[in-house]
Design a protein around this motif. Structure first.
Motif, mmCIF file in Angstrom:
data_model
loop_
_atom_site.group_PDB
_atom_site.id
_atom_site.type_symbol
_atom_site.label_atom_id
_atom_site.label_comp_id
_atom_site.label_asym_id
_atom_site.label_seq_id
_atom_site.Cartn_x
_atom_site.Cartn_y
_atom_site.Cartn_z
ATOM 1 N N GLN A 83 0.712 -1.345 -0.147
ATOM 2 C CA GLN A 83 -0.009 0.028 -0.030
ATOM 3 C C GLN A 83 0.735 1.166 -0.049
ATOM 4 O OE1 GLN A 83 -2.523 -0.725 3.429
ATOM 5 N NE2 GLN A 83 -3.597 -2.320 2.395
ATOM 6 N N LYS A 84 1.931 1.356 0.773
ATOM 7 C CA LYS A 84 2.814 2.387 0.583
ATOM 8 C C LYS A 84 3.748 2.684 -0.377
ATOM 9 C CE LYS A 84 3.701 3.197 5.614
ATOM 10 N NZ LYS A 84 4.492 3.387 6.585
ATOM 11 N N GLY A 85 3.687 1.281 -1.354
ATOM 12 C CA GLY A 85 4.433 1.275 -2.699
ATOM 13 C C GLY A 85 6.062 1.329 -2.490
ATOM 14 N N GLU A 86 6.321 0.522 -1.360
ATOM 15 C CA GLU A 86 7.804 0.544 -0.794
ATOM 16 C C GLU A 86 8.299 -0.910 -0.856
ATOM 17 O OE1 GLU A 86 7.517 4.114 2.349
ATOM 18 O OE2 GLU A 86 7.591 2.221 2.967
ATOM 19 N N ILE A 175 27.873 -4.533 8.034
ATOM 20 C CA ILE A 175 26.397 -4.072 7.528
ATOM 21 C C ILE A 175 26.775 -2.922 6.169
ATOM 22 C CG2 ILE A 175 25.158 -4.853 9.238
ATOM 23 C CD1 ILE A 175 25.258 -2.213 10.431
ATOM 24 N N GLY A 176 27.603 -2.213 6.495
ATOM 25 C CA GLY A 176 28.049 -1.037 5.797
ATOM 26 C C GLY A 176 28.467 -1.379 4.177
ATOM 27 N N ARG A 177 28.768 -2.800 3.986
ATOM 28 C CA ARG A 177 28.937 -3.169 2.493
ATOM 29 C C ARG A 177 27.838 -3.850 1.853
ATOM 30 N NH1 ARG A 177 35.300 -5.050 3.317
ATOM 31 N NH2 ARG A 177 36.032 -3.148 4.199
ATOM 32 N N VAL A 178 26.615 -3.527 2.561
ATOM 33 C CA VAL A 178 25.447 -4.381 1.930
ATOM 34 C C VAL A 178 24.488 -3.479 1.258
ATOM 35 C CG1 VAL A 178 23.698 -5.788 2.633
ATOM 36 C CG2 VAL A 178 25.864 -6.124 3.952
ATOM 37 N N ASP A 179 24.150 -4.233 0.271
ATOM 38 C CA ASP A 179 23.167 -3.395 -0.528
ATOM 39 C C ASP A 179 21.646 -3.803 -0.105
ATOM 40 O OD1 ASP A 179 21.405 -2.238 -2.530
ATOM 41 O OD2 ASP A 179 22.115 -3.442 -4.284
ATOM 42 N N PHE A 180 20.911 -2.904 0.582
ATOM 43 C CA PHE A 180 19.663 -3.177 1.113
ATOM 44 C C PHE A 180 18.436 -2.367 0.288
ATOM 45 C CE2 PHE A 180 22.306 -3.127 5.028
ATOM 46 C CZ PHE A 180 22.155 -4.633 5.448
ATOM 47 N N SER A 181 18.757 -2.371 -0.965
ATOM 48 C CA SER A 181 17.657 -1.595 -1.994
ATOM 49 C C SER A 181 16.487 -2.400 -2.263
ATOM 50 C CB SER A 181 18.428 -1.183 -3.096
ATOM 51 O OG SER A 181 19.043 -2.249 -3.950
ATOM 52 N N TYR A 229 18.838 0.853 10.735
ATOM 53 C CA TYR A 229 19.085 2.291 10.348
ATOM 54 C C TYR A 229 20.083 2.164 9.296
ATOM 55 C CZ TYR A 229 22.118 6.518 9.827
ATOM 56 O OH TYR A 229 22.666 7.532 9.565
ATOM 57 N N GLU A 230 20.659 1.181 9.004
ATOM 58 C CA GLU A 230 21.612 0.800 8.038
ATOM 59 C C GLU A 230 20.786 0.821 6.524
ATOM 60 O OE1 GLU A 230 24.841 0.965 6.932
ATOM 61 O OE2 GLU A 230 25.475 2.217 8.519
ATOM 62 N N VAL A 231 19.670 -0.195 6.596
ATOM 63 C CA VAL A 231 18.707 -0.289 5.730
ATOM 64 C C VAL A 231 18.203 0.763 5.096
ATOM 65 C CG1 VAL A 231 16.516 -1.431 4.987
ATOM 66 C CG2 VAL A 231 18.289 -2.645 6.474
ATOM 67 N N THR A 232 17.751 1.823 5.901
ATOM 68 C CA THR A 232 16.934 2.999 5.720
ATOM 69 C C THR A 232 18.098 4.077 5.210
ATOM 70 O OG1 THR A 232 15.765 3.138 7.954
ATOM 71 C CG2 THR A 232 16.145 5.247 6.859
ATOM 72 N N ARG A 233 19.203 3.988 5.438
ATOM 73 C CA ARG A 233 20.348 4.818 4.933
ATOM 74 C C ARG A 233 20.773 4.497 3.774
ATOM 75 N NH1 ARG A 233 25.770 5.558 4.761
ATOM 76 N NH2 ARG A 233 26.336 3.075 5.382
ATOM 77 N N GLY A 234 20.918 2.919 3.454
ATOM 78 C CA GLY A 234 20.962 2.559 2.188
ATOM 79 C C GLY A 234 20.208 2.835 1.149
ATOM 80 N N ARG A 235 18.878 2.801 1.487
ATOM 81 C CA ARG A 235 17.756 3.281 0.606
ATOM 82 C C ARG A 235 17.935 4.721 0.257
ATOM 83 N NH1 ARG A 235 12.939 -0.717 1.146
ATOM 84 N NH2 ARG A 235 14.221 -2.435 1.472
ATOM 85 N N ALA A 236 18.355 5.359 1.057
ATOM 86 C CA ALA A 236 18.080 6.833 1.149
ATOM 87 C C ALA A 236 19.299 7.176 -0.130
ATOM 88 C CB ALA A 236 18.411 7.704 2.248
#
Length: 236
Positions: A83-86, A175-181, A229-236
Motif C-alpha cells: 500500500q505504501k509502494g515501498e 553491514i556497511g557493505r551491504v546493498d539493502f535496496s 538504520y543501515e537499511v534506511t540509510r542505504g535506501r536513501a
C-alpha cells in the motif's frame, strides 16, 4: 489490559481505546492539559495505588485499562508495504523473550520505517504492558505478527524475492557493505545464543556490526536499531 506510561496511553487515546485514565496526584499541569484535550475522563489516585496496579514505579503517573494488544498477520505486514509502494522491510525475531528488548525493537522498527515485526509463537515474549510501555506507542502504528514456524516463513519470503539478512557478531560481511535496496528481512536472534542453527542456515547473508570496544556483542534491541538504520540509510 492495564497500559501505563505517557506515550502508550496517549497513543491508545488517539485510537479511541480508552475511556478513563488513572492519574497520580502531583503530575505536572502540562501533561494534564494534554490529557484533558483528548476529552478522556480523568480519575485521580495516589502514586502508591498506581505502583501497586502496575507492579512497577515506571508508570510515569498515568495508566489506563485497554483491550489486549492484538496480533496482526504476516499478510497485514506485506499489504502495508504494498500500500505504501515501498520495498518490504520486515523484522524477524528468533527467541527474543525479554519484553523490554521486544518493545525496544518494535519502537526502532516503527521509527526507522520497517513494515512490521514477526515472532515465532512459542519463542517470544507476549504482547504485554511492559512491551507496550517500552515501545512508547509504536504498537499502535506497527503490525506485530506471530508465525508458527519461522524457518518456513523465511522460505516463503525468499520465494517472494525477499533477501534475508541475519545478524551475527562473527559474520565476515559488515553491514556497511551491504546493498539493502530490495525487499529485505532482518533476522535478530536471542540474547547470548543468537539465531538457531536452522534459522541461520536459511539466511541469504550473515552480517555483522563492526565494533571497536572490548565488549564484542551488542544488546539485541541495539543491534536491531543499528541494522535497521543501515537499511534506511542505504535506501536513501
Amino acid at each position: 489490559m492495564l497500559l501505563y506510561g505517557r506515550n502508550p496511553v496517549l497513543e491508545a487515546l488517539k485510537d479511541g481505546r480508552v475511556t478513563e485514565v488513572l492519574v497520580a496526584r502531583g503530575v505536572e499541569d502540562a501533561f494534564i492539559r494534554e490529557l484533558k484535550a483528548t476529552g478522556v475522563h480523568i480519575r485521580w489516585g495516589a502514586r502508591i495505588e498506581l505502583d501497586q496496579l502496575a507492579g512497577t514505579t515506571a508508570h510515569q503517573g498515568v495508566m489506563a485499562e485497554v483491550e489486549d494488544l492484538a496480533w496482526a498477520s504476516v499478510d497485514d505486514i506485506l499489504d502495508r508495504a504494498e500500500q505504501k509502494g515501498e520495498p518490504l522491510v520486515i523484522v524477524l525475531l528468533d527467541g527474543i523473550t525479554d519484553p523490554r528488548n521486544f518493545g525496544a525493537i518494535i519502537r526502532s522498527a516503527e521509527v526507522l520505517g520497517a513494515h512490521g515485526v514477526v515472532v515465532e509463537e512459542r519463542r517470544s515474549a507476549p504482547l504485554s504492558p511492559v512491551v507496550a510501555k517500552t515501545a512508547a506507542g509504536a504498537t499502535s502504528f506497527l503490525p506485530v505478527a506471530q508465525t508458527k514456524n519461522l524457518p518456513r516463513l523465511i522460505d516463503q519470503l525468499k520465494a517472494d524475492g525477499v533477501w534475508v539478512y541475519g545478524a551475527a557478531g562473527e559474520a565476515a560481511q559488515p553491514i556497511g557493505r551491504v546493498d539493502f535496496s530490495g525487499k529485505v528481512a532482518v533476522v535478530i536472534g536471542a540474547e547470548g545464543e543468537g539465531m538457531r542453527r536452522l534459522v541461520r542456515e536459511k539466511c541469504d547473508v550473515l552480517v555483522s556490526i563492526p565494533t571497536r570496544g572490548q565488549v564484542q556483542s551488542l544488546n539485541a534491541s541495539v543491534a536491531a536499531g543499528i541494522l535497521l538504520y543501515e537499511v534506511t540509510r542505504g535506501r536513501a
